[in-house]
Design a protein around this motif. Structure first.
Motif, PDB file in Angstrom:
ATOM      1  N   ASN A 196       0.903  -1.041  -0.104  1.00 55.48           N
ATOM      2  CA  ASN A 196      -0.062   0.046  -0.091  1.00 55.48           C
ATOM      3  C   ASN A 196       0.914   1.243   0.161  1.00 55.48           C
ATOM      4  O   ASN A 196       1.027   1.998   1.031  1.00 55.48           O
ATOM      5  CB  ASN A 196      -0.938   0.112   1.368  1.00 55.48           C
ATOM      6  CG  ASN A 196      -1.764   1.158   1.049  1.00 55.48           C
ATOM      7  OD1 ASN A 196      -2.419   1.789   0.184  1.00 55.48           O
ATOM      8  ND2 ASN A 196      -2.059   1.843   2.428  1.00 55.48           N
ATOM      9  N   VAL A 197       1.439   1.438  -1.018  1.00 60.90           N
ATOM     10  CA  VAL A 197       2.459   2.609  -1.025  1.00 60.90           C
ATOM     11  C   VAL A 197       2.257   3.202  -2.552  1.00 60.90           C
ATOM     12  O   VAL A 197       1.807   2.568  -3.594  1.00 60.90           O
ATOM     13  CB  VAL A 197       4.002   2.222  -1.181  1.00 60.90           C
ATOM     14  CG1 VAL A 197       4.179   1.638   0.451  1.00 60.90           C
ATOM     15  CG2 VAL A 197       4.444   1.370  -2.018  1.00 60.90           C
ATOM     16  N   PRO A 198       2.659   4.649  -2.877  1.00 62.10           N
ATOM     17  CA  PRO A 198       2.389   5.103  -4.193  1.00 62.10           C
ATOM     18  C   PRO A 198       3.496   4.716  -5.193  1.00 62.10           C
ATOM     19  O   PRO A 198       2.913   4.712  -6.291  1.00 62.10           O
ATOM     20  CB  PRO A 198       2.727   6.659  -3.805  1.00 62.10           C
ATOM     21  CG  PRO A 198       2.667   6.920  -2.239  1.00 62.10           C
ATOM     22  CD  PRO A 198       2.969   5.354  -1.834  1.00 62.10           C
ATOM     23  N   ALA A 199       4.581   3.921  -4.919  1.00 60.98           N
ATOM     24  CA  ALA A 199       5.320   3.308  -5.789  1.00 60.98           C
ATOM     25  C   ALA A 199       5.210   2.146  -6.107  1.00 60.98           C
ATOM     26  O   ALA A 199       6.403   1.422  -6.524  1.00 60.98           O
ATOM     27  CB  ALA A 199       6.651   3.613  -5.355  1.00 60.98           C
TER      28      ALA A 199
ATOM     29  N   ALA B 246       7.203  -3.121  -8.438  1.00 65.06           N
ATOM     30  CA  ALA B 246       6.814  -4.479  -9.003  1.00 65.06           C
ATOM     31  C   ALA B 246       7.978  -4.687 -10.321  1.00 65.06           C
ATOM     32  O   ALA B 246       8.162  -5.589 -10.474  1.00 65.06           O
ATOM     33  CB  ALA B 246       5.332  -4.279  -9.854  1.00 65.06           C
ATOM     34  N   SER B 247       8.191  -3.420 -10.742  1.00 64.59           N
ATOM     35  CA  SER B 247       9.526  -3.750 -11.884  1.00 64.59           C
ATOM     36  C   SER B 247      10.808  -4.156 -11.331  1.00 64.59           C
ATOM     37  O   SER B 247      11.456  -4.780 -11.932  1.00 64.59           O
ATOM     38  CB  SER B 247       9.875  -2.412 -12.419  1.00 64.59           C
ATOM     39  OG  SER B 247      10.303  -1.662 -11.623  1.00 64.59           O
ATOM     40  N   LEU B 248      10.942  -4.053  -9.986  1.00 63.45           N
ATOM     41  CA  LEU B 248      12.182  -4.745  -9.118  1.00 63.45           C
ATOM     42  C   LEU B 248      11.731  -6.118  -8.603  1.00 63.45           C
ATOM     43  O   LEU B 248      12.593  -6.787  -8.057  1.00 63.45           O
ATOM     44  CB  LEU B 248      12.326  -3.755  -8.027  1.00 63.45           C
ATOM     45  CG  LEU B 248      12.870  -2.451  -8.447  1.00 63.45           C
ATOM     46  CD1 LEU B 248      13.002  -1.549  -7.225  1.00 63.45           C
ATOM     47  CD2 LEU B 248      14.045  -2.631  -9.213  1.00 63.45           C
TER      48      LEU B 248
ATOM     49  N   ASP C  80      14.908 -13.091  -4.432  1.00 71.72           N
ATOM     50  CA  ASP C  80      15.954 -14.131  -5.197  1.00 71.72           C
ATOM     51  C   ASP C  80      17.290 -13.555  -5.365  1.00 71.72           C
ATOM     52  O   ASP C  80      17.847 -13.494  -4.350  1.00 71.72           O
ATOM     53  CB  ASP C  80      15.236 -13.887  -6.840  1.00 71.72           C
ATOM     54  CG  ASP C  80      13.935 -14.585  -6.594  1.00 71.72           C
ATOM     55  OD1 ASP C  80      13.748 -15.578  -6.051  1.00 71.72           O
ATOM     56  OD2 ASP C  80      12.918 -14.324  -7.383  1.00 71.72           O
ATOM     57  N   GLU C  81      17.922 -13.018  -6.281  1.00 76.82           N
ATOM     58  CA  GLU C  81      19.196 -12.515  -6.504  1.00 76.82           C
ATOM     59  C   GLU C  81      19.208 -11.081  -6.660  1.00 76.82           C
ATOM     60  O   GLU C  81      20.198 -10.295  -6.802  1.00 76.82           O
ATOM     61  CB  GLU C  81      19.834 -13.213  -7.583  1.00 76.82           C
ATOM     62  CG  GLU C  81      20.181 -14.761  -7.512  1.00 76.82           C
ATOM     63  CD  GLU C  81      20.618 -15.493  -8.862  1.00 76.82           C
ATOM     64  OE1 GLU C  81      20.811 -14.719  -9.983  1.00 76.82           O
ATOM     65  OE2 GLU C  81      20.951 -16.661  -8.945  1.00 76.82           O
ATOM     66  N   THR C  82      18.116 -10.437  -6.205  1.00 72.80           N
ATOM     67  CA  THR C  82      18.242  -8.936  -6.449  1.00 72.80           C
ATOM     68  C   THR C  82      18.263  -8.298  -4.793  1.00 72.80           C
ATOM     69  O   THR C  82      17.324  -8.797  -3.983  1.00 72.80           O
ATOM     70  CB  THR C  82      16.968  -8.532  -7.110  1.00 72.80           C
ATOM     71  OG1 THR C  82      16.813  -8.873  -8.353  1.00 72.80           O
ATOM     72  CG2 THR C  82      16.964  -6.902  -7.371  1.00 72.80           C
ATOM     73  N   THR C  83      19.014  -7.450  -4.712  1.00 74.63           N
ATOM     74  CA  THR C  83      18.922  -6.700  -3.402  1.00 74.63           C
ATOM     75  C   THR C  83      18.165  -5.150  -3.697  1.00 74.63           C
ATOM     76  O   THR C  83      18.708  -4.365  -4.651  1.00 74.63           O
ATOM     77  CB  THR C  83      20.519  -6.494  -3.109  1.00 74.63           C
ATOM     78  OG1 THR C  83      20.932  -7.834  -2.710  1.00 74.63           O
ATOM     79  CG2 THR C  83      20.326  -5.560  -1.853  1.00 74.63           C
ATOM     80  N   ILE C  84      17.481  -4.862  -2.827  1.00 75.02           N
ATOM     81  CA  ILE C  84      16.556  -3.605  -2.928  1.00 75.02           C
ATOM     82  C   ILE C  84      16.917  -2.726  -1.616  1.00 75.02           C
ATOM     83  O   ILE C  84      16.699  -3.338  -0.580  1.00 75.02           O
ATOM     84  CB  ILE C  84      15.261  -3.754  -3.251  1.00 75.02           C
ATOM     85  CG1 ILE C  84      15.112  -4.491  -4.603  1.00 75.02           C
ATOM     86  CG2 ILE C  84      14.387  -2.647  -3.266  1.00 75.02           C
ATOM     87  CD1 ILE C  84      13.799  -4.893  -4.775  1.00 75.02           C
ATOM     88  N   ALA C  85      17.142  -1.487  -1.796  1.00 75.11           N
ATOM     89  CA  ALA C  85      17.103  -0.709  -0.416  1.00 75.11           C
ATOM     90  C   ALA C  85      15.816   0.292  -0.636  1.00 75.11           C
ATOM     91  O   ALA C  85      15.408   0.838  -1.448  1.00 75.11           O
ATOM     92  CB  ALA C  85      18.320   0.196  -0.542  1.00 75.11           C
TER      93      ALA C  85
END
Length: 226
Positions: free
Chosen positions: A172-175, A180-182, A204-209
């Protein structure tokens, strides 16, 4: 709300009228979420029972003025309550019971649960702000005071502990599109590696900040360690 017609148990007249009223009031609430007013002809086309609508007007649940349908104070309360129960039921079947075709079950349950069970479900789920379709869940007393009797199954990512593995239940966020693209979408499994200065997760193998505001709007259910 459901298109199914009761076939196994034939309700008495009073029960049938109550179910019909709930359906009408929920439909009015849904229409108002899309547009500022509810046309009587539109509602009649949706519900197909002018006599039932006129009866609701006599009972003080709706007013029909200049071709528009307006909820009375009692009608507003009932519409809010039935919508809240329906959307909480959707979250229960979707998030906890993992029922794929949850909509018909939510339609049945919305008419059956008591206020006490409604608050228990809401507390169990962590007072979710939206249903699985992204529509707002009307707030209840339990949401205001956060009277938690049990640990919620679903909580904000902000409350997750470092090292925890969790499944994303709803966002529940504007972005949302950017997330989703990440790969950050409902159903994805994440691992939280860091809380400060930003929330760092692995998908998976993706890191997100993520900043704290975004993390607050991501709701997760802690997953069992593999």
């Amino acid at each position: 709300m459901t298109d199914d017609k009761p076939t196994r148990i034939m309700p008495d007249e009073a029960t049938a009228q109550g179910l019909y009223e709930d359906e009408v009031l929920e439909t009015v609430w849904l229409i108002r979420e899309r547009q500022p007013s509810v046309d009587f002809e539109e509602l009649l086309k949706e519900m197909g029972n002018e006599e039932g609508l006129r009866r609701m007007q006599k009972r003080g649940l709706i007013q029909i003025q200049e071709g528009k349908v307006i909820l009375t104070e009692d009608g507003e309360r009932r519409a809010r309550d039935i919508t809240r129960r329906h959307r909480l039921a959707e979250r229960l079947f979707h998030d906890v019971l993992d029922v794929k075709d949850f909509e018909p079950e939510a339609c049945r349950l919305e008419h059956a649960i008591s206020p006490e069970v409604e608050e228990a479900i809401c507390t169990l789920l962590g007072h979710p702000p939206v249903c699985p379709h992204g529509k707002p869940i009307p707030r209840g007393k339990c949401c205001t005071v956060y009277a938690r009797k049990v640990k919620p199954l679903v909580s904000s990512l902000k409350d997750l502990q470092v090292g925890a593995r969790a499944r994303v239940m709803f966002i529940n966020v504007p972005a949302m599109d950017r997330l989703a693209s990440l790969g950050l979408v409902p159903g994805s499994v994440i691992v939280l590696h860091q809380r400060k200065p930003s929330f760092v997760i692995d998908i998976d193998e993706t890191t997100i900040a993520l900043d704290e505001e975004i993390a607050r709007g991501i709701f997760v259910k802690q997953a069992e360690e593999q």
